[in-house]
Design an enzyme around this catalytic site. Structure first.
Site, PDB file in Angstrom:
ATOM      1  N   HIS A 413       0.816  -1.218   0.000  1.00  0.00           N
ATOM      2  CA  HIS A 413       0.000   0.000   0.000  1.00  0.00           C
ATOM      3  C   HIS A 413       0.850   1.268   0.000  1.00  0.00           C
ATOM      4  O   HIS A 413       0.328   2.367  -0.257  1.00  0.00           O
ATOM      5  CB  HIS A 413      -0.949   0.004   1.211  1.00  0.00           C
ATOM      6  CG  HIS A 413      -2.311   0.522   0.888  1.00  0.00           C
ATOM      7  ND1 HIS A 413      -2.530   1.558  -0.001  1.00  0.00           N
ATOM      8  CD2 HIS A 413      -3.544   0.148   1.337  1.00  0.00           C
ATOM      9  CE1 HIS A 413      -3.816   1.804  -0.085  1.00  0.00           C
ATOM     10  NE2 HIS A 413      -4.465   0.956   0.707  1.00  0.00           N
ATOM     11  N   ARG A 414       2.126   1.161   0.295  1.00  0.00           N
ATOM     12  CA  ARG A 414       2.995   2.340   0.214  1.00  0.00           C
ATOM     13  C   ARG A 414       3.197   2.776  -1.234  1.00  0.00           C
ATOM     14  O   ARG A 414       3.432   3.962  -1.513  1.00  0.00           O
ATOM     15  CB  ARG A 414       4.359   2.043   0.839  1.00  0.00           C
ATOM     16  CG  ARG A 414       4.328   1.692   2.315  1.00  0.00           C
ATOM     17  CD  ARG A 414       5.695   1.264   2.804  1.00  0.00           C
ATOM     18  NE  ARG A 414       6.199   0.128   2.036  1.00  0.00           N
ATOM     19  CZ  ARG A 414       7.421  -0.398   2.186  1.00  0.00           C
ATOM     20  NH1 ARG A 414       8.258   0.141   3.082  1.00  0.00           N
ATOM     21  NH2 ARG A 414       7.812  -1.428   1.477  1.00  0.00           N
TER      22      ARG A 414
END
Length: 440
Positions: A413-414
């Site tokens: 998700h980064r």
């Protein structure tokens, strides 16, 4: 005299183990000859000689490990004298020993008040040996990360260890030798009853302790444990799943295999080969999925290198199919078979399992309905493939049985947002359900 050093066979490799020497001391060596078989954290590699001559000295025996860059053998002329120290420290510069009493006096001056110094007797040699080296001095010590970690775990003052690596660098073997020479009272305090310790076991052996069978970790298993734990701890995983109808995909596979049977180099393609082709094409259309996270920026890869997870008895390895987007299905099938066979026989080269930008893990052949996979760092996504199973489905308002396959995309998700991952999976689903388009 030329030193053969432990080569670096991958970005994460810190040390290698000599499995066996293919040449012995006194043998004539030609440039390009295989000298030794080395176990790395992923595969076993045969190391080539980069110089011709006579193998004068083996510095690291079979079964022992050495840090990357450490000397493992010496090659020279038959009449060339060996260095005074043939343990890898022959390149270490000679440093004159400091006066211990003077050093202790300086340490006291720097760390004590004038009154305290006046009240103390002149330092003795015993006091000098107990002087703790300052943090600044420790920073100037050349020591490998593996050796430093091992020393700190056993509370060993590595500043007192003589290094045998290149230029006097302290390597793991130096620390292990120092630990072996340390008195038992230091490692096991008399105030505590020491449990009966099991002797160190070489990899591949096991021992029974009560009702438990202890199996030492191989280098590959240690690497898997470290990297995947790191992935789960540092990369915030999220998952999106989709169910894909494979009826048209199966029909296309059957047609291609019928054609390939009469080709000059016959090959039988699998569903996984078609999935690799579709994933590669989808990554070209959505390059924002072909990325790595690098703290303050994203690294978007210009080339598509698809990793294909292969399960071995000793662990999991991911050979990389380079430029998968530029390959046809038959080429993907041939290259995938070669990589899988090389992985199973331990013949992979370092470039065969590094540099991947996206990974596919397929457990469908094990009758697994669905699963979630852990991202293979530094990549940002991995696709988990389940088995193809007959499933009730609604088609044109009627309930019919169709062959379907569930896939789950794990994303970091980064680097990747949920909507981006969903669009990628939507695109992949469309390509696999209408597979003719991905061949054009």
């Amino acid at each position: 005299m030329k030193t053969v050093e432990m080569p670096k066979m991958g970005d994460t490799m810190e040390q290698g183990k000599i499995l066996r020497w293919l040449k012995q001391e006194g043998d004539s060596i030609k440039k390009g000859d295989f000298l030794a078989e080395i176990e790395t954290e992923k595969v076993n590699i045969e190391v080539e000689a980069f110089a011709s001559g006579i193998l004068r000295k083996i510095l690291v025996p079979e079964g022992e490990s050495a840090d990357v860059g450490a000397g493992i053998a010496l090659i020279g002329k038959a009449d060339e004298p060996l260095p005074g120290h043939t343990n890898g420290a022959h390149n270490a510069p000679t440093v004159p020993a400091a006066d211990p009493v003077a050093s202790a006096g300086q340490a006291l001056t720097a760390t004590s008040s004038p009154l305290a110094i006046a009240l103390q007797d002149p330092p003795s040699l015993a006091a000098v040996s107990a002087t703790v080296t300052s943090a600044a001095e420790r920073e100037r010590i050349f020591i490998s990360p593996v050796a430093r970690r091992l020393a700190e775990e056993h509370q060993l003052d590595y500043t007192r260890v003589s290094g045998t690596g290149p230029n006097g660098r302290i390597i793991r073997m130096d620390v292990e030798a120092a630990l072996a020479q340390r008195p038992t009272a230091i490692t096991a305090p008399a105030t505590q009853a020491a449990p009966s310790a099991q002797p160190d076991m070489p990899p591949g052996t096991s021992s029974e302790v009560g009702e438990v069978l202890e199996i030492p970790l191989t280098a590959m298993r240690r690497t898997i444990a470290r990297r995947l734990a790191q992935s789960m701890q540092t990369a915030p995983h999220f998952y999106v799943s989709s169910v894909i109808d494979t009826v048209k995909l199966a029909a296309l596979r059957q047609e291609i295999n019928a054609y390939a049977a009469g080709a000059p180099e016959p090959v039988k393609i699998s569903f996984n080969d078609l999935i690799v082709r579709a994933v590669a094409q989808a990554l070209v259309r959505m390059p924002q999925m072909n990325v790595s996270f690098a703290e303050d920026r994203l690294l978007q890869k210009k080339r598509v290198h698809v990793g294909i997870a292969v399960a071995l008895e000793e662990g999991l390895i991911v050979p990389v199919l380079r430029d998968a987007d530029r390959r046809g299905v038959l080429d993907i099938a041939r290259a995938s078979r070669k990589l899988a066979e090389a992985a199973r026989t331990g013949k992979l080269r370092p470039e065969d399992f590094s540099g991947g930008t996206f990974t596919i893990s397929n457990l469908g052949m094990f009758d697994v309905d669905s699963f979630t996979a852990v991202i293979n760092p530094p990549e940002s996504a991995i696709l988990a493939i389940g088995s193809i199973t007959p499933t009730p489905a609604v088609v044109d308002g009627q309930v019919v049985v169709r062959d379907r396959m569930k896939v789950t995309l794990s994303s970091d998700h980064r680097a990747i947002d949920g909507a981006t991952a969903a669009r990628f999976l939507q695109l992949l689903k469309r390509m696999l359900e209408e597979p003719l388009g991905m061949l054009l």
